[in-house]
Enzyme design. Structure first.
Site, PDB file in Angstrom:
ATOM      1  N   ASP A   1       0.863  -1.178   0.000  1.00  0.00           N
ATOM      2  CA  ASP A   1       0.000   0.000   0.000  1.00  0.00           C
ATOM      3  C   ASP A   1       0.907   1.239   0.000  1.00  0.00           C
ATOM      4  O   ASP A   1       1.724   1.416   0.888  1.00  0.00           O
ATOM      5  CB  ASP A   1      -0.867  -0.041   1.279  1.00  0.00           C
ATOM      6  CG  ASP A   1      -1.960   1.027   1.251  1.00  0.00           C
ATOM      7  OD1 ASP A   1      -2.117   1.679   0.199  1.00  0.00           O
ATOM      8  OD2 ASP A   1      -2.639   1.187   2.280  1.00  0.00           O
TER       9      ASP A   1
ATOM     10  N   ASP B   1      -2.968   2.329  -6.013  1.00  0.00           N
ATOM     11  CA  ASP B   1      -1.770   2.326  -5.162  1.00  0.00           C
ATOM     12  C   ASP B   1      -1.727   1.143  -4.207  1.00  0.00           C
ATOM     13  O   ASP B   1      -1.099   1.212  -3.162  1.00  0.00           O
ATOM     14  CB  ASP B   1      -1.693   3.646  -4.380  1.00  0.00           C
ATOM     15  CG  ASP B   1      -2.832   3.792  -3.388  1.00  0.00           C
ATOM     16  OD1 ASP B   1      -3.880   3.153  -3.592  1.00  0.00           O
ATOM     17  OD2 ASP B   1      -2.670   4.524  -2.410  1.00  0.00           O
ATOM     18  N   GLU B   2      -2.381   0.042  -4.541  1.00  0.00           N
ATOM     19  CA  GLU B   2      -2.528  -1.041  -3.583  1.00  0.00           C
ATOM     20  C   GLU B   2      -2.638  -2.376  -4.321  1.00  0.00           C
ATOM     21  O   GLU B   2      -3.286  -2.447  -5.363  1.00  0.00           O
ATOM     22  CB  GLU B   2      -3.838  -0.801  -2.828  1.00  0.00           C
ATOM     23  CG  GLU B   2      -3.838  -1.189  -1.390  1.00  0.00           C
ATOM     24  CD  GLU B   2      -5.242  -0.997  -0.805  1.00  0.00           C
ATOM     25  OE1 GLU B   2      -5.620  -1.798   0.035  1.00  0.00           O
ATOM     26  OE2 GLU B   2      -5.946  -0.050  -1.223  1.00  0.00           O
TER      27      GLU B   2
END
Lengths: 363, 384
Positions: B8, B104-105
């Site tokens: 993350d 973003d993960e």
């Protein structure tokens, strides 16, 4: 009813009236054509409740009268008759049509009254068939072709500041056409004509410098020319306020032959099988590059063009550009645009009476 | 037992802004809207901004009040996506099974790859170093036996964190956490648990699965297992999406059009939600109707303008259904296909409105529980 007439004027008349014969309405009477004969004239009427057309021609009357016949059958039959005299005579519940040794008995489809012909009294315009045709042709193609947004599925007839404009948009592109000639008898007016009606009207126009008179009333528009009245229902609702989207000043201006641009984009769009890929237009110091890149491969073409303003590039739906270039008939076109999410303008290079605005694609 | 890694990025959008504008470093950076934006909400903020009490989904105006000297940035989605693509390009070097969760993960299934590294900590550090080298940004990494625990672990030492939970440490790690940390427990479920006197995970452990199911329904089973650190969901590598759809089979054959209409409304929201989460636009909508006698029809319509909003999906699907002569309906489905990412822009901003509305509804549903906000047309079940 009993009358005699030449085939050729009869055919011309039925070819016009035919446009208003309904093909899918469960009301049988709307699939009919009414034939009404008085002392000297034959009047034919069709009315599908969207469009109504009435045309009157001279004939040799032996006995006045009227009847409603199946429109499709009557049209096809007249087309296939030899060039000759044709005689219509009503006997019992049939109309007997004879030409030479041929005889056809058409059943009268109903004894009911034909729907009332729409009544429009206020004369708003007079213009030539050519001008009307130009206005319709250059606007129609930009209208929305789905029925989800009814107001966009028609063409705006606008009288504003003493000018007559036809405007159509599907919300991604917009075509604005201004009349150069014609007589305007009404104050400001905004009427939305269904695309289908306008399309049928174009096919009826004689295109021989005939004056067309336009009347408005009862949410109907009537076009009167020669011995014909063509009426159409109007679309209710408000056309979007389109004026703010017409920008005529852009950072980049390119002037080039219409055919050259048309053919280049046509070739590029061969690579767009799904109909959703953008064509990239780039201008650098007088060189225009047109390219498309898809899963099928890529195309690239370059031209020297008359270029003023900045260098830049943008992406557009090739269909939208082709629609305009195929419809207009000027030799040189001006293409004005900017890099970024701002509308482009395509117009004939030497006039402002047709402005075509289109939004780019985000890529 | 597997080895799952959750990655993350730290305050991703804000971090990208700081990367591109080094003068922002160490300052409160708030991405989401201009300072004078009346309607914007905070999308991400830097850790410095969080010290002022600013958090994501807060109205910009509130954030300005909390931190007037903050750096407010409207956001550059294109740039974030560019960096996101760089990051997502790194993952396949570590594992063949990657499940991207957002820009973003991601989850990486590292099962069987452990022996490449001297320890699980070194595995996580290698990935963090690689991300830093390629993008200049920091990520937090969690490594655990399953997805639920891996996600908790990545959050444990944020920012720039690295935390490993081993099988024998699971119970101890979990027991004092509040119940809200359990995956799937939102505000509403949290309240329900509190009413039963269940505040921490160790409060759940003494109860049987049946006891929890009797009081909480299917949520009971869910929390019974998660409270024990048991989560069998596999890491699902993303395949190219070709179609997104939903269908329901009714308990009784349905003849009420208002009912079917409300069902279309509900399915349109589900399909639209997934479409937007994939960042896609579709051009074709299809409905599927199975009648009482098992006769099944599908009807499609392709539109000129690609769409991703619920309203377009609903109105097009309704239009297709209205054109059919209806017998009692056993099954109803809605799907969208013909995806594109190139988007024709509109002259009048009308499509944008539908899209913006759907996005705001998504944001609300994401922050609270799903179904917090919906359109009235989905609620007409009882009308007849």
């Amino acid at each position: 009813m009993h009358f005699q007439i030449e085939k050729s004027p009869l055919l011309n008349a039925i070819n016009v009236v035919e446009k208003a014969i309904s093909s899918n309405n469960p009301l049988q009477i709307l699939a009919g054509v009414e034939i009404d004969v008085n002392k000297k004239h034959l009047t034919m009427t069709a009315n599908n409740l969207e469009i109504a057309i009435r045309t009157t021609i001279p004939c040799n009357t032996l006995k006045p009268g009227k009847a409603i016949l199946d429109g499709k059958l009557l049209t096809s039959l007249i087309r296939k008759l030899p060039e000759d005299n044709v005689v219509f005579e009503m006997k019992d519940k049939q109309v007997i049509i004879t030409a030479g040794t041929m005889e056809f008995a058409l059943n009268i489809i109903t004894e009911d009254e034909f729907p009332a012909f729409p009544d429009c009294n206020e004369k708003i315009l007079a213009l030539t068939d050519y001008e009307l045709h130009r206005l319709a042709q250059n606007s129609l193609f930009a209208a929305a072709n789905d029925d989800m947004r009814p107001v966009l599925s028609g063409v705006l007839l606008e009288i504003s500041d003493g000018k007559l404009n036809f405007v159509a948009t599907d919300s991604n592109r917009l075509s604005f056409v201004q009349a150069n000639t014609g007589e305007i008898l009404s104050s400001d007016l905004h009427l939305i004509i269904p695309s289908k009606s306008l399309n049928e009207l174009m096919k009826c126009l004689p295109l021989d410098e005939t004056m067309i008179e336009v009347f408005y009333g009862n949410n109907q528009l009537a076009f009167r020319f020669d011995n014909t009245i063509f009426t159409t229902r109007l679309i209710e609702g408000n056309f979007p306020n389109y004026r703010p989207v017409i920008h005529t000043e852009q950072a980049i201006t390119v002037v080039m032959k219409r055919h050259q641009l048309l053919q280049a984009i046509d070739r590029a769009s061969l690579f767009d099988r799904g109909g959703s890929q953008p064509v990239i237009i780039q201008v650098t110091d007088g060189v225009l590059e047109i390219g498309m890149s898809t899963e099928l491969g890529k195309s690239s073409e370059q031209f020297n063009v008359e270029h003023s303003g900045e260098n830049g590039s943008s992406a557009y739906s090739p269909k939208y550009i082709l629609d305009m270039l195929r419809t207009t008939d000027c030799d040189q076109i001006a293409f004005k645009f900017e890099t970024g999410p701002r509308q482009a303008l395509i117009k004939p290079a030497d006039s402002d009476d047709h402005l075509y605005i289109l939004m780019p694609m985000r890529i | 037992m597997g080895t799952i890694m959750h990655v993350d990025m730290d305050a991703f959008f804000a971090a990208v802004e700081i990367l591109d504008n080094p003068q922002y470093a160490g300052k409160p950076v708030i991405v989401g809207g201009h300072k004078d934006s009346k309607r914007g909400v905070v999308s991400t903020c830097s850790y410095e901004a969080r010290k002022y009490g600013i958090h994501s989904a807060m109205p910009i105006s509130r954030a300005v009040a909390l931190c007037p000297h903050g750096i407010f940035i409207p956001g550059r989605m294109k740039r974030y996506q560019e960096v996101s693509a760089q990051i997502h390009a790194i993952f396949p070097k570590f594992s063949p099974i990657v499940e991207p969760l957002s820009v973003d993960e991601a989850f990486l299934d590292m099962t069987g790859c452990e022996h490449f590294y001297s320890s699980l900590e070194q595995m996580g550090q290698t990935l963090k170093n690689e991300i830093r080298k390629q993008t200049g940004l920091t990520a937090s990494v969690g490594i655990a036996p399953n997805k639920f625990l891996a996600k908790l672990a990545s959050d444990w030492e944020k920012p720039d964190g690295l935390f490993v939970i081993r099988t024998h440490e699971v119970q101890e790690f979990l027991q004092d956490l509040p119940v809200s940390k359990i995956w799937g427990v939102g505000k509403k479920s949290e309240q329900a648990l509190h009413q039963l006197g269940l505040y921490h995970i160790h409060d759940i452990l003494p109860h049987s699965e049946q006891w929890l199911v009797d009081r909480l329904g299917s949520l009971g089973t869910h929390i019974y297992y998660l409270a024990r650190g048991i989560d069998h969901r596999p890491v699902e590598a993303e395949q190219e999406v070709k179609s997104i759809g939903h269908e329901v089979t009714f308990h009784d054959d349905q003849t009420s059009f208002p009912f079917l209409r409300s069902q279309l409304g509900q399915m349109a929201e589900k399909v639209g939600w997934r479409l937007r989460n994939h960042g896609l636009y579709a051009r074709t909508i299809t409905i599927k109707v199975r009648f009482h006698n098992f006769r099944t029809i599908t009807r499609s319509h392709t539109v000129q303008n690609p769409f991703c909003d619920d309203d377009t999906i609903f109105s097009e699907a309704l239009h297709l259904l209205e054109n059919e002569k209806l017998e009692p309906v056993r099954l109803l489905g809605v799907s969208v296909t013909n995806f594109t990412t190139d988007l024709q822009l509109s002259l009048f901003d009308e499509r944008d409105q539908g899209e913006k509305l759907s996005q705001v509804m998504d944001q609300i549903n994401r922050q609270f529980t799903h179904g917090t906000i919906t359109k009235g047309r989905t609620l007409l079940n009882d009308l007849d």
